[in-house]
Design a protein around this motif. Structure first.
Motif, PDB file in Angstrom:
ATOM      1  N   LYS A 134       0.835  -1.204   0.000  1.00  4.78           N
ATOM      2  CA  LYS A 134       0.000   0.000   0.000  1.00  4.78           C
ATOM      3  C   LYS A 134       0.865   1.249   0.000  1.00  4.78           C
ATOM      4  CE  LYS A 134      -3.660   2.395   2.517  1.00  4.78           C
ATOM      5  NZ  LYS A 134      -4.568   2.377   3.692  1.00  4.78           N
ATOM      6  N   GLU A 135       1.925   1.252   0.814  1.00  5.14           N
ATOM      7  CA  GLU A 135       2.826   2.407   0.847  1.00  5.14           C
ATOM      8  C   GLU A 135       3.549   2.579  -0.489  1.00  5.14           C
ATOM      9  OE1 GLU A 135       4.008   2.418   5.590  1.00  5.14           O
ATOM     10  OE2 GLU A 135       5.163   1.208   4.183  1.00  5.14           O
ATOM     11  N   LEU A 136       3.944   1.464  -1.115  1.00  5.32           N
ATOM     12  CA  LEU A 136       4.575   1.540  -2.431  1.00  5.32           C
ATOM     13  C   LEU A 136       3.606   2.088  -3.473  1.00  5.32           C
ATOM     14  CD1 LEU A 136       6.539  -1.836  -2.539  1.00  5.32           C
ATOM     15  CD2 LEU A 136       7.448   0.439  -2.076  1.00  5.32           C
ATOM     16  N   PHE A 137       2.347   1.674  -3.379  1.00  6.68           N
ATOM     17  CA  PHE A 137       1.348   2.175  -4.321  1.00  6.68           C
ATOM     18  C   PHE A 137       1.142   3.682  -4.158  1.00  6.68           C
ATOM     19  CE2 PHE A 137      -2.986   3.438  -5.217  1.00  6.68           C
ATOM     20  CZ  PHE A 137      -3.171   2.972  -6.506  1.00  6.68           C
ATOM     21  N   VAL A 138       1.010   4.127  -2.917  1.00  5.46           N
ATOM     22  CA  VAL A 138       0.798   5.562  -2.671  1.00  5.46           C
ATOM     23  C   VAL A 138       1.983   6.370  -3.173  1.00  5.46           C
ATOM     24  CG1 VAL A 138       0.515   7.301  -0.867  1.00  5.46           C
ATOM     25  CG2 VAL A 138      -0.755   5.158  -0.737  1.00  5.46           C
ATOM     26  N   GLU A 139       3.190   5.868  -2.941  1.00  6.35           N
ATOM     27  CA  GLU A 139       4.393   6.569  -3.396  1.00  6.35           C
ATOM     28  C   GLU A 139       4.455   6.614  -4.924  1.00  6.35           C
ATOM     29  OE1 GLU A 139       8.048   8.612  -2.916  1.00  6.35           O
ATOM     30  OE2 GLU A 139       6.505   8.077  -1.459  1.00  6.35           O
ATOM     31  N   ARG A 140       4.156   5.507  -5.561  1.00  4.08           N
ATOM     32  CA  ARG A 140       4.195   5.474  -7.031  1.00  4.08           C
ATOM     33  C   ARG A 140       3.105   6.358  -7.629  1.00  4.08           C
ATOM     34  NH1 ARG A 140       6.612   1.639 -10.504  1.00  4.08           N
ATOM     35  NH2 ARG A 140       6.594   2.558 -12.583  1.00  4.08           N
ATOM     36  N   GLU A 141       1.942   6.348  -7.021  1.00  2.00           N
ATOM     37  CA  GLU A 141       0.852   7.207  -7.493  1.00  2.00           C
ATOM     38  C   GLU A 141       1.224   8.676  -7.365  1.00  2.00           C
ATOM     39  OE1 GLU A 141      -3.170   7.638  -8.971  1.00  2.00           O
ATOM     40  OE2 GLU A 141      -1.789   5.952  -8.842  1.00  2.00           O
ATOM     41  N   TYR A 142       1.933   9.003  -6.302  1.00  2.48           N
ATOM     42  CA  TYR A 142       2.381  10.382  -6.112  1.00  2.48           C
ATOM     43  C   TYR A 142       3.405  10.785  -7.174  1.00  2.48           C
ATOM     44  CZ  TYR A 142       4.862  14.268  -3.920  1.00  2.48           C
ATOM     45  OH  TYR A 142       5.468  15.467  -3.680  1.00  2.48           O
ATOM     46  N   ARG A 143       4.261   9.855  -7.538  1.00  2.00           N
ATOM     47  CA  ARG A 143       5.290  10.159  -8.534  1.00  2.00           C
ATOM     48  C   ARG A 143       4.693  10.364  -9.919  1.00  2.00           C
ATOM     49  NH1 ARG A 143      10.499   7.999  -6.605  1.00  2.00           N
ATOM     50  NH2 ARG A 143      11.196   7.713  -8.749  1.00  2.00           N
ATOM     51  N   CYS A 144       3.514   9.815 -10.174  1.00  2.00           N
ATOM     52  CA  CYS A 144       2.905   9.966 -11.497  1.00  2.00           C
ATOM     53  C   CYS A 144       2.512  11.413 -11.789  1.00  2.00           C
ATOM     54  CB  CYS A 144       1.663   9.079 -11.603  1.00  2.00           C
ATOM     55  SG  CYS A 144       2.032   7.314 -11.629  1.00  2.00           S
ATOM     56  N   LYS A 145       2.355  12.220 -10.767  1.00  2.00           N
ATOM     57  CA  LYS A 145       1.867  13.585 -10.968  1.00  2.00           C
ATOM     58  C   LYS A 145       2.959  14.557 -11.390  1.00  2.00           C
ATOM     59  CE  LYS A 145      -1.656  12.833  -7.411  1.00  2.00           C
ATOM     60  NZ  LYS A 145      -2.204  13.293  -6.109  1.00  2.00           N
ATOM     61  N   ILE A 146       4.215  14.155 -11.307  1.00  4.25           N
ATOM     62  CA  ILE A 146       5.294  15.110 -11.540  1.00  4.25           C
ATOM     63  C   ILE A 146       5.494  15.430 -13.015  1.00  4.25           C
ATOM     64  CG2 ILE A 146       6.475  14.334  -9.464  1.00  4.25           C
ATOM     65  CD1 ILE A 146       8.469  12.912 -11.341  1.00  4.25           C
ATOM     66  N   PHE A 147       4.866  14.650 -13.914  1.00 10.08           N
ATOM     67  CA  PHE A 147       5.052  14.923 -15.333  1.00 10.08           C
ATOM     68  C   PHE A 147       4.342  16.197 -15.786  1.00 10.08           C
ATOM     69  CE2 PHE A 147       6.193  10.423 -15.343  1.00 10.08           C
ATOM     70  CZ  PHE A 147       7.330  10.458 -16.133  1.00 10.08           C
ATOM     71  N   LEU A 148       3.580  16.809 -14.892  1.00 11.82           N
ATOM     72  CA  LEU A 148       2.990  18.111 -15.175  1.00 11.82           C
ATOM     73  C   LEU A 148       3.770  19.232 -14.498  1.00 11.82           C
ATOM     74  CD1 LEU A 148      -0.819  17.285 -14.838  1.00 11.82           C
ATOM     75  CD2 LEU A 148       0.540  17.504 -16.932  1.00 11.82           C
TER      76      LEU A 148
END
Length: 540
Positions: A134-148
């Protein structure tokens, strides 16, 4: 795991019969709307008939919640929910919270979006391997937003002619490039420094693919050049072949230029202008299957036991074990379909073509009867789309107009995960042309961008200029992490001050009385040191 609830249907029928009988004999038994009336007195129970007692037992048995089910069944139900729905369920009770945060549930959610990591720490350096899924998922989901966010462009110089193909191996932090100069080059992803290059291979290299154990390159002469990873070597592959012998090989069978390559744990896939896709065994390097097309093969993407390929303007989906054709998308584009990408679940296919359009298709149903639906269409480019790359939720395209487009497909994929098990379409009532435009366009460079890849907070692209460019968003990630840490500190300080105020107010006493009196009668002092009230009277 399938569960049948036959008893529940019998219970519902019993309830219906009970309601009908109670309505016909309202003087003997009545179902009250209040939950407190579900437990009648013993005298009333003794006066009821056996049929009415059975009806009452049915009602009592139905007063149960989902937490009364076996934990395995609850976990199976929760596995059909989206991440947002899992977060909502985890707030209901402690039992559901413990079940909704199980590693098995979040591991499946993570793998559906990004696939299982090939290294113990999928999020890069500085991330503890002891984190839950779950923590890995939250971290990866957060990283997806940086492309903006903001980015830095790193330029890699070294090729003397156009770069036809790029490949990003994020797990090893390596970049592989090649093109018209017939040389495969290896770069460090973090620093952008040149590491090593192969000898001239004798022809244009149009395709490169790599994983942690194998690197392959396809030439226009119809051969596949490969390098096996060397254990203990810092950068995995000995491109020059000078350090460790017998790690380089070459295989022939194609009768035309090789345009696409792909790897999975047991196979090598190659597509060629000889109108075939060949499947090779990685250990023996023998061709195990040949998939014949009706036109030049431009691109291919394998997934599990299937492989999708583009030939001419059509898109094919094959079963790799039997070599049978599962489905065909006829005339996907006006002209050739140059590029192809696929989601990690394999249900969604993205295509780019000569007409400058990008299409999204969904594959549903069992293998022999697979059906294809068009989900969305984008027209961000004024020239052919030569390359596509996908990493949830971003679809990245490179075109001859010299621009890159970034499309967020999260909303198109945000549907109930239970439909995955039912083999039905997850996209209904969707207008293919009524979709959001690309969220970002990266441009300002020369024409003819031939290849693009995405991963590890970076976008890598090569084109006719002979230069490899890296759009690096890792700095934005660090800034966001710092900002988030500062927000956490400010929130913690605010909560600490609030706690102190509550403690002081709870103590009461003369201190609070004085503070209240001071607020009612504010005092001021002038330069002479004399205290005055708001009415101007002197105070001792």
């Amino acid at each position: 795991m399938a569960y049948e609830c036959q008893k529940s249907t019998e219970v519902s029928k019993s309830i219906a019969n009970c309601v009908e009988k109670s309505n016909s004999n309202t003087g003997h038994f009545e179902i009250s709307a209040s939950p407190l009336d579900c437990y009648p007195n013993k005298e009333i129970l003794s006066s009821l008939s056996s049929k009415q007692l059975l009806c009452h037992d049915v009602l009592l048995n139905c007063r149960r919640s989902i937490t009364d089910l076996p934990p395995a069944l609850i976990s199976e139900i929760l596995s059909c929910l989206d991440p947002q729905e899992l977060g909502i369920v985890s707030c209901v009770s402690r039992v559901l919270n413990s079940l909704a945060t199980e590693n098995s549930v979040w591991k499946e959610v993570y793998s559906d979006r990004w696939g299982l990591p090939t290294v113990p720490s999928p999020l890069g350096a500085g991330v503890s391997n002891e984190k839950s899924w779950k923590e890995l998922f939250v971290e990866r989901e957060y990283r997806c937003k940086i492309f903006l966010s903001r980015y830095r462009i790193d330029t890699l110089h070294g090729h003397t002619e156009a770069v036809r193909t790029v490949s990003l191996l994020a797990s090893a932090k390596l970049i592989f490039t090649s093109g018209y100069d017939m040389i495969v080059r290896m770069w460090d992803m973090e620093d952008g420094l040149f590491i090593a290059s192969s000898r001239p291979l004798g022809c244009t290299i149009r395709a490169v693919a790599a994983d942690m154990k194998l690197l392959v390159a396809g030439g226009t002469d119809g051969f596949i050049q490969g390098w096996r990873a060397v254990e203990g070597l810092k950068h995995l592959f000995d491109l020059k072949g000078s350090e460790v012998p017998n790690t380089e090989f070459r295989i022939w069978e194609h009768e035309g230029p090789i345009t696409s390559l792909a790897l999975d744990p047991t196979r090598i896939y190659s597509g060629s202008w000889d109108m075939t896709v060949r499947i090779w065994d990685r250990s023996s390097l023998k061709c195990t299957n040949i998939l014949r097309h009706g036109d030049w093969v431009w691109s291919l993407v394998p997934h599990d036991t299937t492989v999708a390929s583009t030939s001419g303007s059509d898109v094919y989906v094959w079963d790799t074990n039997s070599g049978t054709l599962l489905t065909v998308i006829h005339s996907a584009h006006v002209g050739n379909t140059y590029s192809l990408a696929r989601s990690h679940t394999g249900d969604f296919i993205f295509t780019g073509g000569e007409d400058g359009a990008m299409h999204m298709f969904e594959i549903t149903g069992p293998k022999p009867e697979a059906k294809v639906f068009k989900v969305a269409t984008w027209m961000p480019h004024s020239g052919p789309v030569y390359s596509l790359a996908f990493e949830f939720p971003w679809l990245v395209s490179a075109s001859s107009d010299g621009r890159l487009s970034l499309v967020d497909v999260r909303k198109l994929l945000r549907t109930n995960r239970s439909s995955l098990r039912k083999n039905v379409s997850r996209v209904t009532n969707m207008d293919c042309n009524n979709v959001e435009p690309p969220q970002r366009m990266l441009h300002g460079f020369g024409p003819n961008l031939f290849s693009v890849d995405v991963g590890a907070d970076r976008i890598v692209c090569g084109g006719e200029e002979g230069v490899v460019r890296i759009w690096n968003f890792s700095d934005a990630l660090e800034r966001e992490r710092t900002a988030r840490a500062m927000r956490g500190i400010r929130l913690e300080n605010r909560m600490r001050r609030r706690k102190l105020q509550i403690e002081m107010s709870s103590k009461g006493g003369r201190t609070d009385q004085c503070s209240v009196a001071a607020k009612k009668n504010p005092m001021h002092v002038d330069r002479s040191g004399v205290w005055r009230s708001k009415h101007g009277k002197l105070k001792a």
